[in-house]
Design a protein around this motif. Sequence first.
Motif, PDB file in Angstrom:
ATOM      1  N   TYR A 101      14.437  -5.649  14.790  1.00 54.20           N
ATOM      2  CA  TYR A 101      13.225  -5.671  14.384  1.00 54.20           C
ATOM      3  C   TYR A 101      12.408  -4.404  13.718  1.00 54.20           C
ATOM      4  CZ  TYR A 101      12.708 -10.624  15.723  1.00 54.20           C
ATOM      5  OH  TYR A 101      12.828 -11.923  15.813  1.00 54.20           O
ATOM      6  N   LEU A 102      12.981  -3.216  14.110  1.00 55.44           N
ATOM      7  CA  LEU A 102      12.245  -2.005  13.807  1.00 55.44           C
ATOM      8  C   LEU A 102      13.323  -1.028  12.795  1.00 55.44           C
ATOM      9  CD1 LEU A 102      11.256  -0.583  17.493  1.00 55.44           C
ATOM     10  CD2 LEU A 102       9.947  -1.711  15.679  1.00 55.44           C
ATOM     11  N   PRO A 103      12.532  -0.741  11.924  1.00 60.37           N
ATOM     12  CA  PRO A 103      13.676   0.249  10.835  1.00 60.37           C
ATOM     13  C   PRO A 103      14.052   1.332  11.481  1.00 60.37           C
ATOM     14  CG  PRO A 103      11.179   0.658  10.433  1.00 60.37           C
ATOM     15  CD  PRO A 103      11.268  -0.358  11.621  1.00 60.37           C
ATOM     16  N   SER A 104      15.319   1.779  10.951  1.00 60.06           N
ATOM     17  CA  SER A 104      16.088   2.901  11.617  1.00 60.06           C
ATOM     18  C   SER A 104      15.475   4.110  11.210  1.00 60.06           C
ATOM     19  CB  SER A 104      17.392   2.764  11.057  1.00 60.06           C
ATOM     20  OG  SER A 104      17.297   2.928   9.466  1.00 60.06           O
ATOM     21  N   THR A 105      14.280   4.294  10.574  1.00 59.49           N
ATOM     22  CA  THR A 105      13.705   5.633  10.000  1.00 59.49           C
ATOM     23  C   THR A 105      12.771   6.082  11.133  1.00 59.49           C
ATOM     24  OG1 THR A 105      11.848   4.387   8.943  1.00 59.49           O
ATOM     25  CG2 THR A 105      13.899   4.961   7.544  1.00 59.49           C
ATOM     26  N   ILE A 106      12.668   5.442  11.996  1.00 59.11           N
ATOM     27  CA  ILE A 106      11.796   6.028  13.188  1.00 59.11           C
ATOM     28  C   ILE A 106      12.198   7.321  13.661  1.00 59.11           C
ATOM     29  CG2 ILE A 106      10.650   5.467  15.364  1.00 59.11           C
ATOM     30  CD1 ILE A 106      10.889   2.467  14.786  1.00 59.11           C
ATOM     31  N   LEU A 107      11.236   8.420  13.857  1.00 59.78           N
ATOM     32  CA  LEU A 107      11.266   9.574  14.212  1.00 59.78           C
ATOM     33  C   LEU A 107      10.644   9.968  15.846  1.00 59.78           C
ATOM     34  CD1 LEU A 107      10.142  12.048  11.331  1.00 59.78           C
ATOM     35  CD2 LEU A 107      12.541  11.268  11.900  1.00 59.78           C
ATOM     36  N   SER A 124       7.380   6.145  10.788  1.00 57.17           N
ATOM     37  CA  SER A 124       7.923   7.479  11.407  1.00 57.17           C
ATOM     38  C   SER A 124       7.595   7.491  13.058  1.00 57.17           C
ATOM     39  CB  SER A 124       7.470   8.542  10.985  1.00 57.17           C
ATOM     40  OG  SER A 124       5.838   8.712  11.158  1.00 57.17           O
ATOM     41  N   LYS A 125       6.326   6.790  13.645  1.00 58.77           N
ATOM     42  CA  LYS A 125       6.153   6.804  14.917  1.00 58.77           C
ATOM     43  C   LYS A 125       5.627   5.259  15.134  1.00 58.77           C
ATOM     44  CE  LYS A 125       2.945   9.309  17.949  1.00 58.77           C
ATOM     45  NZ  LYS A 125       2.285  10.597  17.770  1.00 58.77           N
ATOM     46  N   ILE A 126       6.040   5.146  16.719  1.00 55.56           N
ATOM     47  CA  ILE A 126       5.707   3.797  17.013  1.00 55.56           C
ATOM     48  C   ILE A 126       5.529   3.700  18.402  1.00 55.56           C
ATOM     49  CG2 ILE A 126       8.308   2.844  17.199  1.00 55.56           C
ATOM     50  CD1 ILE A 126       6.857   0.122  16.169  1.00 55.56           C
ATOM     51  N   GLN A 127       4.545   2.980  18.932  1.00 55.55           N
ATOM     52  CA  GLN A 127       4.452   2.772  20.313  1.00 55.55           C
ATOM     53  C   GLN A 127       4.414   1.397  20.528  1.00 55.55           C
ATOM     54  OE1 GLN A 127       1.122   5.042  22.167  1.00 55.55           O
ATOM     55  NE2 GLN A 127       1.428   3.847  23.951  1.00 55.55           N
ATOM     56  N   PHE A 128       5.265   0.758  21.600  1.00 59.36           N
ATOM     57  CA  PHE A 128       5.061  -0.629  21.891  1.00 59.36           C
ATOM     58  C   PHE A 128       5.626  -0.873  23.315  1.00 59.36           C
ATOM     59  CE2 PHE A 128       9.309   0.512  20.295  1.00 59.36           C
ATOM     60  CZ  PHE A 128      10.167  -0.342  21.263  1.00 59.36           C
ATOM     61  N   MET A 129       5.424  -2.270  23.835  1.00 65.55           N
ATOM     62  CA  MET A 129       5.559  -2.485  25.056  1.00 65.55           C
ATOM     63  C   MET A 129       6.489  -3.399  25.215  1.00 65.55           C
ATOM     64  SD  MET A 129       2.720  -4.003  27.997  1.00 65.55           S
ATOM     65  CE  MET A 129       1.787  -2.502  28.326  1.00 65.55           C
ATOM     66  N   LEU A 130       7.454  -3.540  26.061  1.00 71.37           N
ATOM     67  CA  LEU A 130       8.599  -4.461  26.502  1.00 71.37           C
ATOM     68  C   LEU A 130       7.983  -5.293  27.642  1.00 71.37           C
ATOM     69  CD1 LEU A 130      11.690  -2.475  26.139  1.00 71.37           C
ATOM     70  CD2 LEU A 130      10.786  -3.784  24.379  1.00 71.37           C
ATOM     71  N   CYS A 131       7.727  -6.697  27.493  1.00 71.13           N
ATOM     72  CA  CYS A 131       7.126  -7.490  28.322  1.00 71.13           C
ATOM     73  C   CYS A 131       7.918  -8.554  28.922  1.00 71.13           C
ATOM     74  CB  CYS A 131       5.677  -8.087  27.994  1.00 71.13           C
ATOM     75  SG  CYS A 131       4.417  -6.704  27.439  1.00 71.13           S
ATOM     76  N   MET A 139       0.863  -1.103   0.093  1.00 72.83           N
ATOM     77  CA  MET A 139       0.047  -0.122   0.011  1.00 72.83           C
ATOM     78  C   MET A 139       0.944   1.257  -0.198  1.00 72.83           C
ATOM     79  SD  MET A 139      -3.050   1.134   2.376  1.00 72.83           S
ATOM     80  CE  MET A 139      -3.928  -0.522   2.041  1.00 72.83           C
ATOM     81  N   PRO A 140       0.743   1.894  -1.106  1.00 72.33           N
ATOM     82  CA  PRO A 140       1.794   3.160  -1.167  1.00 72.33           C
ATOM     83  C   PRO A 140       1.123   4.253  -0.276  1.00 72.33           C
ATOM     84  CG  PRO A 140       0.682   2.755  -3.277  1.00 72.33           C
ATOM     85  CD  PRO A 140       0.161   1.955  -2.271  1.00 72.33           C
ATOM     86  N   HIS A 141       2.275   4.704   0.588  1.00 71.66           N
ATOM     87  CA  HIS A 141       1.982   5.896   1.684  1.00 71.66           C
ATOM     88  C   HIS A 141       3.148   6.657   1.900  1.00 71.66           C
ATOM     89  CE1 HIS A 141       3.500   2.204   3.793  1.00 71.66           C
ATOM     90  NE2 HIS A 141       4.082   3.177   4.768  1.00 71.66           N
ATOM     91  N   ASN A 142       3.080   7.836   2.365  1.00 65.43           N
ATOM     92  CA  ASN A 142       3.915   8.894   2.783  1.00 65.43           C
ATOM     93  C   ASN A 142       4.445   8.689   4.209  1.00 65.43           C
ATOM     94  OD1 ASN A 142       4.271   9.678   0.198  1.00 65.43           O
ATOM     95  ND2 ASN A 142       2.578  11.260   0.523  1.00 65.43           N
ATOM     96  N   ASP A 143       3.453   8.151   5.083  1.00 64.79           N
ATOM     97  CA  ASP A 143       3.849   8.250   6.490  1.00 64.79           C
ATOM     98  C   ASP A 143       3.137   7.161   7.224  1.00 64.79           C
ATOM     99  OD1 ASP A 143       5.201   9.092   8.884  1.00 64.79           O
ATOM    100  OD2 ASP A 143       3.582  10.394   9.467  1.00 64.79           O
ATOM    101  N   LEU A 144       3.735   6.482   8.252  1.00 63.15           N
ATOM    102  CA  LEU A 144       3.077   5.455   8.880  1.00 63.15           C
ATOM    103  C   LEU A 144       3.255   5.543  10.133  1.00 63.15           C
ATOM    104  CD1 LEU A 144       1.738   2.608   8.864  1.00 63.15           C
ATOM    105  CD2 LEU A 144       4.028   1.540   8.538  1.00 63.15           C
ATOM    106  N   MET A 145       2.106   5.302  11.208  1.00 64.32           N
ATOM    107  CA  MET A 145       2.508   5.378  12.615  1.00 64.32           C
ATOM    108  C   MET A 145       1.823   4.148  13.118  1.00 64.32           C
ATOM    109  SD  MET A 145       1.342   9.337  13.154  1.00 64.32           S
ATOM    110  CE  MET A 145       0.084   9.283  11.579  1.00 64.32           C
ATOM    111  N   ILE A 146       2.639   3.291  13.868  1.00 64.04           N
ATOM    112  CA  ILE A 146       1.977   2.137  14.438  1.00 64.04           C
ATOM    113  C   ILE A 146       1.928   2.028  15.910  1.00 64.04           C
ATOM    114  CG2 ILE A 146       2.394  -0.315  14.763  1.00 64.04           C
ATOM    115  CD1 ILE A 146       3.501  -0.233  12.112  1.00 64.04           C
TER     116      ILE A 146
END
Length: 175
Positions: free
Chosen positions: A84-90, A66-73, A42-49
């Motif tokens: 596991y995560l891309p280096s592009t995260i802002l 560009s944006k991620i929120q996650f839990m370390l359990c 799916m073409p997109h310019n910005d992704l937040m997860i």
Amino acid sequence: ESKLEYLHINTFIIDYLPKFTCLESILWEVGDNGFYNLLENMPHNDLMITRYNIKKGSITHLTKLSKIQFMLCDPDDYKLIGEYLPSTILHMTINIDLESVGVLDLSKFRSLKYLKLVSRFRYIIEYLIEELILPPSLHEFYSDVKIKKMNLHECERLKVLELKYTHEWDITIPY
């Protein structure tokens, strides 16, 4: 051809998604499995997860994340972040649901501007994170976890620093 520019999906399970031509922004709040395969073509310019589960595998192929929120359990979760995560995260928010973390190395994220560390283990007297390695690109850093060692001196662009740590017994409860 769709004119849709912004897509926000907030659900636990999703089986199908139309192939939009080019979205400006996607906010992906999908439950435990993530269903990231639906985002691949799916073409997109910005992704937040949000709700990313590191146990479900790598999402390094999502280079517009560009944006991620996650839990370390799990005690081994923090060791997989760089892999596991891309280096592009802002923008990164990490909810730590562990009693201790060894070395949390975020130096791979050379574009990271915003970091927030949150934990429910505020009553722990010992350090939650033994060592935190920050990228020099960081502009804002917020933390309510106790960190023994970190390289703040290398964050030359840091403009906002908020370190809050309180013991459970430091909180006054009105009668």
